[in-house]
Design a protein around this motif. Structure first.
Motif: not given
Ligand code: NAP
Length: 249
Positions: A2, A226, A229-232
């Motif tokens: 991630r 989270f 990371s780029d997930e957010s």
């Protein structure tokens, strides 16, 4: 992974929640700068992460000292060539109501918990800008959302972190630098001994939390991961509350 290809700096990363985040970030592919006043613990953790196949280095940092911040950022940039993530995690706690808090106590709390976050953001922005963006995760507390009977300066410092986060988020969104705050409830680290100094206090507190236990450092680290990371990537100026429902009651 991630955080593949990313470089992170974690203040107060030698122990407690910061250390758990350092291990987790390294497992997720990040190169990690562990920044702390605790040199021995920080170096041991960097070696442990290296032995487990990750990449980490220790840098000396007192978060109240701007020169040390600039040196820490320089050291990480020299070693790893970029800086994508800052976790402003270092902090102190003191249980004291307003009359038990001296002016010097107030200054020390606000210096470490408040000014430390400001100096951290100020020091990493040029490197993040040069790399095309970044994510700053500021560790506030439920004490930055609600008041408590005996933590005057701590409440004020964590409230400052909450609004500083939103101010930075607005200032840097256009440069792809995201800034969010995390608000943990009581988490099982050494700091909790200061929050609940007497026997039975933790148990008493836990029964009033909808999820009736103290949190673990991992509970918080997953949220920090989270946000780092780029997930957010559509989240900035936000507040991630990880408190077992404490502030929902
Ligand atoms: P911790 O176990 O005490 O770890 C904090 C680390 O930061 C320690 O290594 C500490 O060193 C270091 N530090 C202190 N002052 C520093 C400074 N001036 N410069 C650089 N490093 C410094 O604390 P934690 O429980 O993991 O807490 C991490 C963060 O979460 C803090 O901001 C805290 O306020 C926040 N938080 C904690 C809880 C909780 O229940 N534990 C809940 C909500 C929010 P020393 O040990 O030498 O001081």
């Amino acid at each position: 992974m991630r955080l593949e290809g990313k470089v992170a700096l974690i203040s107060g990363g030698a122990r407690g929640m910061g250390a758990v985040e350092a291990r987790m970030f390294a497992r997720e592919g990040a190169k990690v700068g562990i920044a702390d006043i605790r040199e021995d613990a920080g170096r041991e953790l960097a070696a442990e992460i290296g032995a487990a196949g990750g990449e980490a280095m220790f840098v000396n940092l007192d978060v109240t000292d701007e020169r040390q911040w600039l040196e820490a950022v320089d050291a990480v940039m020299t070693a790893y060539g970029r800086l994508d993530i800052l976790v402003n995690n270092a902090g102190i706690y003191r249980r004291a109501n307003v009359e038990e808090t001296s002016g010097a106590d107030w200054d020390r709390m606000l210096d470490i918990n408040g000014k430390g976050v400001f100096l951290g953001a100020r020091s990493v922005v040029p490197a993040m800008r040069a790399g095309g963006g970044g994510s700053i995760v500021n560790i506030s507390s439920v004490a930055g959302l609600i008041g408590s009977a005996g933590a005057t300066a701590y409440n004020a410092s964590k409230g400052a972190v909450r609004l500083l986060t939103k101010s930075l988020a607005v200032q840097y969104a256009a440069e792809n630098i995201r800034v969010n705050s995390v608000h943990p409830g009581p988490i099982e680290t050494d700091m909790l001994d200061l929050v609940f100094p007497e026997e039975g206090m933790r148990e008493q507190r836990a029964v009033n939390i909808p999820i009736p236990r103290m949190g673990s450092p991992e509970d918080v680290a997953y949220g920090v991961l989270f946000l780092a990371s780029d997930e957010s990537s559509y989240m900035t100026g936000g507040e991630l509350v990880i408190d077992g429902g404490l502030t929902a009651t």
